[in-house]
Design an enzyme around this catalytic site. Structure first.
Site, short mmCIF file in Angstrom:
data_model
loop_
_atom_site.label_atom_id
_atom_site.label_comp_id
_atom_site.label_asym_id
_atom_site.label_seq_id
_atom_site.Cartn_x
_atom_site.Cartn_y
_atom_site.Cartn_z
N LYS A 1 -10.13 19.62 2.78
CA LYS A 1 -10.38 18.27 3.32
C LYS A 1 -11.08 18.37 4.68
O LYS A 1 -12.06 17.67 4.94
CB LYS A 1 -9.04 17.55 3.47
CG LYS A 1 -9.18 16.08 3.80
CD LYS A 1 -7.88 15.47 4.27
CE LYS A 1 -6.90 15.19 3.15
NZ LYS A 1 -5.66 14.54 3.66
N THR B 1 4.08 4.84 7.72
CA THR B 1 5.19 3.90 7.51
C THR B 1 6.47 4.68 7.28
O THR B 1 6.56 5.47 6.34
CB THR B 1 4.90 3.02 6.28
OG1 THR B 1 3.65 2.39 6.49
CG2 THR B 1 5.97 1.97 6.08
N PHE C 1 -1.36 -1.32 10.44
CA PHE C 1 -1.51 -2.48 9.56
C PHE C 1 -2.88 -2.50 8.88
O PHE C 1 -3.32 -3.52 8.37
CB PHE C 1 -1.28 -3.78 10.35
CG PHE C 1 0.09 -3.85 10.98
CD1 PHE C 1 1.21 -4.06 10.19
CD2 PHE C 1 0.25 -3.68 12.34
CE1 PHE C 1 2.49 -4.10 10.76
CE2 PHE C 1 1.51 -3.72 12.92
CZ PHE C 1 2.63 -3.93 12.13
N LEU C 2 -3.58 -1.36 8.89
CA LEU C 2 -4.92 -1.29 8.28
C LEU C 2 -4.84 -1.50 6.78
O LEU C 2 -3.95 -0.96 6.13
CB LEU C 2 -5.55 0.09 8.50
CG LEU C 2 -5.69 0.65 9.91
CD1 LEU C 2 -6.43 1.97 9.87
CD2 LEU C 2 -6.40 -0.34 10.81
N ARG C 3 -5.80 -2.24 6.26
CA ARG C 3 -5.93 -2.36 4.79
C ARG C 3 -7.01 -1.42 4.33
O ARG C 3 -8.07 -1.33 4.97
CB ARG C 3 -6.34 -3.79 4.40
CG ARG C 3 -5.29 -4.83 4.61
CD ARG C 3 -5.90 -6.21 4.58
NE ARG C 3 -6.86 -6.40 5.67
CZ ARG C 3 -7.66 -7.44 5.82
NH1 ARG C 3 -7.63 -8.41 4.93
NH2 ARG C 3 -8.49 -7.54 6.84
N ASN D 1 5.05 -5.62 5.16
CA ASN D 1 4.61 -5.29 3.81
C ASN D 1 5.48 -5.96 2.75
O ASN D 1 4.99 -6.42 1.72
CB ASN D 1 4.58 -3.77 3.60
CG ASN D 1 3.27 -3.16 4.09
OD1 ASN D 1 2.42 -3.86 4.64
ND2 ASN D 1 3.09 -1.87 3.89
N PHE E 1 -3.09 -13.82 0.93
CA PHE E 1 -2.13 -13.19 0.01
C PHE E 1 -1.49 -14.20 -0.93
O PHE E 1 -0.32 -14.13 -1.26
CB PHE E 1 -1.09 -12.37 0.81
CG PHE E 1 -1.68 -11.05 1.20
CD1 PHE E 1 -2.66 -10.99 2.17
CD2 PHE E 1 -1.32 -9.87 0.56
CE1 PHE E 1 -3.28 -9.80 2.51
CE2 PHE E 1 -1.93 -8.67 0.89
CZ PHE E 1 -2.91 -8.64 1.86
N LEU E 2 -2.33 -15.15 -1.35
CA LEU E 2 -1.90 -16.11 -2.36
C LEU E 2 -2.85 -16.07 -3.55
O LEU E 2 -3.02 -17.07 -4.24
CB LEU E 2 -1.85 -17.52 -1.76
CG LEU E 2 -0.71 -17.80 -0.77
CD1 LEU E 2 -0.82 -19.22 -0.20
CD2 LEU E 2 0.66 -17.61 -1.41
N CYS F 1 0.71 1.56 -0.78
CA CYS F 1 1.63 1.03 0.23
C CYS F 1 2.68 0.07 -0.30
O CYS F 1 3.87 0.33 -0.20
CB CYS F 1 0.83 0.37 1.34
SG CYS F 1 -0.33 1.54 2.08
C1 UGA Z 1 -1.41 -3.05 2.81
C2 UGA Z 1 -1.27 -4.04 3.98
O1 UGA Z 1 -2.05 -5.20 3.71
C3 UGA Z 1 -1.75 -3.40 5.29
O2 UGA Z 1 -1.51 -4.30 6.37
C4 UGA Z 1 -0.94 -2.13 5.53
O3 UGA Z 1 -1.37 -1.45 6.71
C5 UGA Z 1 -1.12 -1.18 4.34
O4 UGA Z 1 -0.69 -1.85 3.12
C6 UGA Z 1 -0.25 0.01 4.59
O5 UGA Z 1 0.98 -0.14 4.62
O6 UGA Z 1 -0.78 1.09 4.87
P1 UGA Z 1 -3.45 -2.18 1.31
O7 UGA Z 1 -2.41 -1.51 0.48
O8 UGA Z 1 -4.64 -1.41 1.73
O9 UGA Z 1 -2.80 -2.75 2.66
O10 UGA Z 1 -4.00 -3.41 0.46
P2 UGA Z 1 -3.81 -5.00 0.45
O11 UGA Z 1 -5.09 -5.62 0.77
O12 UGA Z 1 -2.64 -5.41 1.23
O13 UGA Z 1 -3.52 -5.23 -1.11
C7 UGA Z 1 -2.38 -4.66 -1.74
C8 UGA Z 1 -2.32 -5.08 -3.18
O14 UGA Z 1 -2.02 -6.47 -3.29
C9 UGA Z 1 -3.61 -4.88 -3.97
O15 UGA Z 1 -3.32 -4.38 -5.25
C10 UGA Z 1 -4.20 -6.27 -4.05
O16 UGA Z 1 -5.04 -6.44 -5.16
C11 UGA Z 1 -2.94 -7.10 -4.18
N1 UGA Z 1 -3.11 -8.50 -3.73
C12 UGA Z 1 -3.43 -8.77 -2.44
C13 UGA Z 1 -2.92 -9.52 -4.64
O17 UGA Z 1 -2.61 -9.30 -5.83
N2 UGA Z 1 -3.06 -10.82 -4.20
C14 UGA Z 1 -3.36 -11.13 -2.93
O18 UGA Z 1 -3.46 -12.33 -2.60
C15 UGA Z 1 -3.56 -10.08 -2.02
#
Ligand code: UGA
Length: 475
Positions: free
Chosen positions: A49, A135, A179-181, A235, A276-277, A287
């Site tokens: 890596k 986390t 809190f990064l996505r 989360n 997130f709706l 995560c």
């Molecule tokens: C999530 C959190 O949003 C971040 O704040 C956090 O830092 C990260 O976990 C972590 O703990 O490291 P992530 O897993 O990258 O981030 O993705 P999200 O955008 O949160 O989506 C998570 C899942 O929920 C995905 O499968 C997404 O498709 C789903 N989702 C999201 C839905 O089904 N509906 C929504 O309205 C939003």
């Protein structure tokens, strides 16, 4: 980022920051800090890596990351190393970004976190601030402290410098949860809603607040256990929102309502918020599923009945069957039918397939004897490694190749490129023009006008149930 937008925030003499673990959290964090003007050493014991990173090629897809990596390899502000102990000796601010996978019982496996703490303990050649970014469950910081005390007076390991002794230098432990996505990691790094700093000393608080001052966002300072809990609670709450809207979506189907309009109608209430709706096939990724289980485990361990979260998980697990039932409802028998899958990544903007719902859908449809034609703009190599091609698993080079001879297209990831597909071309390639949209990406009327039979999540056959409100109308 604009060139050196944040530099000049620190004096050039400041010691480099050390980031341990160069994965989805560590690498964006390291490069974000480099962009803020700091010198950063990023260390990972995975030599392959590190070799890739040194060559300017992150081993995962994240928008903008390669460009920032190349920029800071060149600027000299980011140095990747595979010698974790050397990195620890060079820095005094040390971020822990290693993996915290889950054990079979749902508990977080903190083996890698402890291993890092031991390396720090054995290389304590001056004051160190050890910061949890991964986390971790509440009270991990206390364990880190104990580990450092225990191992800093232990026997030296090969490669360690003989710096430690029974009168080891001072150190602090802090929690600065991430809190990064994925897919938006850099955007989230530079424009966070807030930064949480869990500290146990003034020195740690000063270091962290100074570090994040250039981001100009609220900084929430707490003790370490509170900061750790904030991350898990955030989360868990977001997962709960998703499971909530998914159940509302099921109800919408029964009563002829439109879940998109319901989400908008409730989300405009500031107390609820619009994000997130999005109803669909449920949440996946590295995560939410893992962190929710770890949070449930933590509550159980402390005798707290948080069964609400068990229900959140249960609802999410049922989404796959719910989706496959929709496919059955669309096609009647599935056995032997070729189906096209659009999207494999757990969400758009990443090549990550860990706990991706697509994998569970593939498994369920394979059991039904379907022939699956797959495409994803980023996640094909990782999926191919996990699920090798066969006569019933066919990897395609475009959505149009996926459509060739398919009896239905199933949309599993909300990639923007799918929104702009040439619908007439797709329809003509398919054996039967059926589209089952697991993410409600498409407008039902547009798709139906293009000659498709269209099935989506929680939306009625016509627009009649929608509010039709535009932002202007709602004022
Ligand atoms: C999530 C959190 O949003 C971040 O704040 C956090 O830092 C990260 O976990 C972590 O703990 O490291 P992530 O897993 O990258 O981030 O993705 P999200 O955008 O949160 O989506 C998570 C899942 O929920 C995905 O499968 C997404 O498709 C789903 N989702 C999201 C839905 O089904 N509906 C929504 O309205 C939003």
């Amino acid at each position: 980022m604009n060139d050196d937008a944040f530099s000049n925030q620190v004096s050039p003499g400041d010691a480099p920051i050390c980031v341990l673990g160069l994965g989805h959290i560590g690498l964006p964090t390291a490069l974000g800090l480099a962009e803020l003007g700091r010198r950063v050493i990023g260390a990972d014991d995975d030599a392959a890596k590190v070799r890739l990173i040194r060559a300017g090629e992150p081993n995962f897809y994240e928008p903008g990351l390669t460009e920032l990596l190349v920029k800071h390899l060149k600027s000299g502000r980011f140095e990747p190393l595979e010698d974790v102990a050397a990195a620890v000796r060079a820095g005094s601010i040390i971020f822990i970004c290693v993996g915290t996978p889950q054990k079979a019982n749902g508990q977080a496996d903190l083996g890698q976190v402890e291993a890092v703490a031991q390396v720090v303990a054995r290389n304590l050649n001056g004051y160190k601030l050890l910061i949890e970014k991964s986390t971790v469950p509440a009270i991990t910081a206390q364990w880190l402290k104990r580990t450092i005390v225990r191992y800093s007076s232990g026997k030296p390991q090969p490669g360690d410098e003989p710096a430690h002794s029974s009168s080891a230098p001072a150190f602090d432990v802090a929690s600065n949860p991430e809190f990064l996505r994925e897919g938006k990691a850099l955007e989230d790094f530079f424009h966070p809603n807030r930064v949480v700093c869990g500290v146990e000393s003034d020195r740690a608080r000063e270091i962290l607040t100074k570090l994040y001052a250039p981001l100009n966002c609220p900084i929430v300072v707490t003790n370490t256990s509170t900061a750790e809990l904030i991350k898990h609670a955030a989360n868990a709450f977001l997962s709960m929102k998703i499971s909530f809207i998914n159940m509302v979506s099921d109800l919408c189907e029964k009563v002829g309502a439109d879940v998109g309009a319901v989400a908008r109608g409730i989300g405009l209430d500031n107390r609820i918020g619009p994000q997130f709706l999005d109803a669909g096939i449920g949440y996946g990724g590295y995560c939410f599923p893992k962190d929710l289980r770890a949070f449930i485990h933590l509550a159980e361990e402390h005798g707290v009945d948080f069964s609400l979260l068990q229900e959140v998980e249960h609802i999410n697990q049922n989404r796959v069957e719910r989706f496959v039932a929709k496919v059955r409802q669309a096609l009647w028998n599935l056995g032997g039918k070729p189906l096209g899958l659009l999207g494999l990544a757990f969400k758009a903007g990443t090549d990550d397939i860990r706990e991706a719902v697509s994998l569970k859908v593939i498994e369920a449809l394979r059991e039904e004897g379907c022939i699956l034609r797959l495409y994803d703009p980023q996640a094909m190599p990782l999926t191919q490694r996990l699920i090798p091609p066969t006569d019933k698993i066919i990897y395609c080079t475009s959505p149009y190749e996926v459509a060739q001879g398919a009896h239905a297209l199933l949309l599993l990831t909300e990639w923007e490129e799918f929104r702009g597909l040439d619908l007439a071309r797709l329809r003509n390639l398919m054996e039967v023009p059926v589209l089952v949209d697991g993410r409600n990406l498409f407008d039902p009327d547009t798709i139906r006008q293009a000659g498709f039979e269209y099935f989506s999540m929680g939306r009625p056959d016509t627009k009649s149930a929608g509010l039709h409100s535009t932002p202007a109308q709602t004022k």
